[in-house]
Scaffold this motif. Structure first.
Motif, PDB file in Angstrom:
ATOM      1  N   TYR A 330      -3.935  -0.344  10.510  1.00 13.59           N
ATOM      2  CA  TYR A 330      -2.734   0.157   9.846  1.00 13.59           C
ATOM      3  C   TYR A 330      -3.034   0.563   8.401  1.00 13.59           C
ATOM      4  CZ  TYR A 330      -0.118  -1.307  13.883  1.00 13.59           C
ATOM      5  OH  TYR A 330       0.347  -1.425  15.174  1.00 13.59           O
ATOM      6  N   CYS A 340       3.136   1.966   8.536  1.00 15.91           N
ATOM      7  CA  CYS A 340       3.614   1.494   9.849  1.00 15.91           C
ATOM      8  C   CYS A 340       4.944   2.149  10.205  1.00 15.91           C
ATOM      9  CB  CYS A 340       3.747  -0.032   9.864  1.00 15.91           C
ATOM     10  SG  CYS A 340       4.979  -0.683   8.729  1.00 15.91           S
ATOM     11  N   GLU A 356       5.245  -2.654  15.042  1.00 21.55           N
ATOM     12  CA  GLU A 356       4.303  -2.070  14.059  1.00 21.55           C
ATOM     13  C   GLU A 356       4.363  -2.835  12.740  1.00 21.55           C
ATOM     14  OE1 GLU A 356       3.369   1.795  13.401  1.00 21.55           O
ATOM     15  OE2 GLU A 356       2.738   1.936  15.482  1.00 21.55           O
ATOM     16  N   CYS A 360       1.205  -4.689  11.225  1.00 17.27           N
ATOM     17  CA  CYS A 360       0.765  -4.210   9.909  1.00 17.27           C
ATOM     18  C   CYS A 360       0.706  -5.396   8.930  1.00 17.27           C
ATOM     19  CB  CYS A 360       1.721  -3.133   9.419  1.00 17.27           C
ATOM     20  SG  CYS A 360       1.303  -2.450   7.829  1.00 17.27           S
TER      21      CYS A 360
END
Ligand code: FAD
Length: 371
Positions: A330, A340, A356, A360
């Motif tokens: 990320y 992200c 995400e 991240c």
């Protein structure tokens, strides 16, 4: 594998568990968190930014969330209408995060109101959770007609109005109007639900693609995401839907107001190998006029906004023009800057944004432990 069994109402079960936890007082702020001196800035307060901020705060970092809108929440706050997501639920989570120590800085556009130099100087790590906010336009003649809007202009304003938040833009309100929604997406469906609640006289949603099948066909075997016909509660509340319609020109009256759209029917051809629709032709002599006062463009979103922050930070873009950010790390091309959510993976879903943000945060933690 049981994949043909009747579906379980997982959504309802999960909601019930969470609501019971809140109403019984099981959800309490975790205030006693051992703190490090390291600071993280999260730019963007949508679900990906909130998930990353929450996780890093609980790990002990000092987290500030910057948001250019007047309230935190991203599309949860100003995109998805109240009839799908009650804003009290969003605010309840944000309040909890505040009590746990996350600092929210609404009304600040990083790169404009807060310089990138300050950002880089004041924080040990930076997460760009900016969303995928550039909408696809429809550059046909008379696009400037009064009454043609991007769907998000309408939905954002409506969300503000419902919450009693002031707005400065011209009022978009469709009571007694003939509404055309261009694009068969979920965003279009939210425009239908909102238009019905405002008392629109007539609502038509059109889509250039053919009507999807009601069940999986040979082009989408399990486990490929099924591109099947979706009929939402907003559709059921009332609207007309048409497929394989191509818009040619907006029509305006002598005052510049939208009065209709010139359109044609189209036919689609499938590719020989994939069997997916690849190209279309207009049906001869199929031109017709759609009578409407307002048109909402709901044709998806292209990519993250490049102007401002992304350009100033000189972040590299991936081939789809979103922020580069290695799937595992990320991390962007810039030291200590991560990305992200929709800004990285493109227009997607809330569950993906949350996932995400969490992944991240793990990578930011690993990075901060090394420096
Ligand atoms: C109308 C609509 C309805 C949807 N309905 C659903 C649904 O029912 N279910 C579902 O799963 N998904 C839905 N989605 C998709 C879902 O909302 C998104 O995938 C998700 O919100 C993406 O989260 P994010 O955190 O990446 O970005 P966003 O939610 O877009 O948040 C990004 C935030 O960053 C802020 N920002 C950007 N630049 C700056 C800057 N320079 N400084 C400060 N702040 C900045 C923006 O103001 C924004 O608040 C919908 C999307 C739309 C548009």
């Amino acid at each position: 594998m049981g994949i043909h069994d009747a579906p379980i109402t997982i959504e309802e079960i999960e909601k019930n568990i969470v609501e019971t936890a809140f109403s019984e007082g099981y959800v309490k702020p975790q205030i006693e968190i051992p703190r490090t001196h390291k600071k993280v800035a999260v730019v963007g307060s949508g679900p990906s930014g909130l998930a990353a901020a929450d996780q890093l705060n609980k790990m002990g970092y000092r987290v500030s969330v910057f948001e250019r809108d007047s309230e935190a929440g991203g599309l949860l706050r100003f995109g998805i209408p109240d009839f799908k997501l009650d804003k009290k639920i969003v605010q309840r989570r944000i309040n909890l995060m505040k009590e746990e120590g996350v600092i929210f800085k609404p009304g600040i556009e990083v790169g404009v109101d807060y310089s990138v130099e300050e950002l880089e100087r004041n924080f040990d790590a930076i997460i760009l959770a900016l969303g995928c906010t550039v909408p696809r336009d429809l550059p046909i003649p008379n696009r400037d007609a009064k009454g043609v809007y991007f769907a998000m202009e309408f939905l954002k304003q409506s969300n503000k109005r419902v919450s009693g938040i002031p707005y400065s833009e011209d009022k978009i309100y469709v009571e007694d109007k003939k509404v055309l929604i261009i694009g068969g997406s979920y965003t279009g469906s939210d425009c239908i639900g909102t238009s019905n609640r405002q008392g629109a006289r007539q609502i038509l949603q059109i889509e250039i693609m053919p009507m999807p099948p009601k069940q999986r066909d040979e082009t989408m075997p399990w486990p490929i995401f099924p591109m099947i016909l979706k009929t939402t509660s907003s559709h059921q509340e009332g609207c007309e839907r048409k497929w394989m319609i191509n818009c040619k020109e907006f029509l305006k009256d002598d005052k510049g107001n939208l009065k209709g759209v010139k359109a044609t029917e189209v036919e689609w051809m499938r590719g020989p190998v994939t069997k997916r629709y690849t190209s279309f032709v207009e049906k001869p002599d199929s031109e017709f006029i759609i009578d409407c006062d307002v048109a909402f463009l709901a044709m998806g979103f292209l990519h993250v906004q490049h102007t401002g922050l992304v350009e100033s930070l000189d972040i590299q873009l991936n081939p789809r023009l979103n922020l580069i950010g290695n799937e595992l790390e990320y991390r962007t091309n810039k030291e200590k800057i991560f990305a992200c959510g929709d800004a990285r993976r493109g227009q997607s879903l809330v569950v993906w944004a949350i996932s995400e943000g969490r992944r991240c945060a793990e990578q930011v933690d690993a990075y901060l432990q090394k420096i």
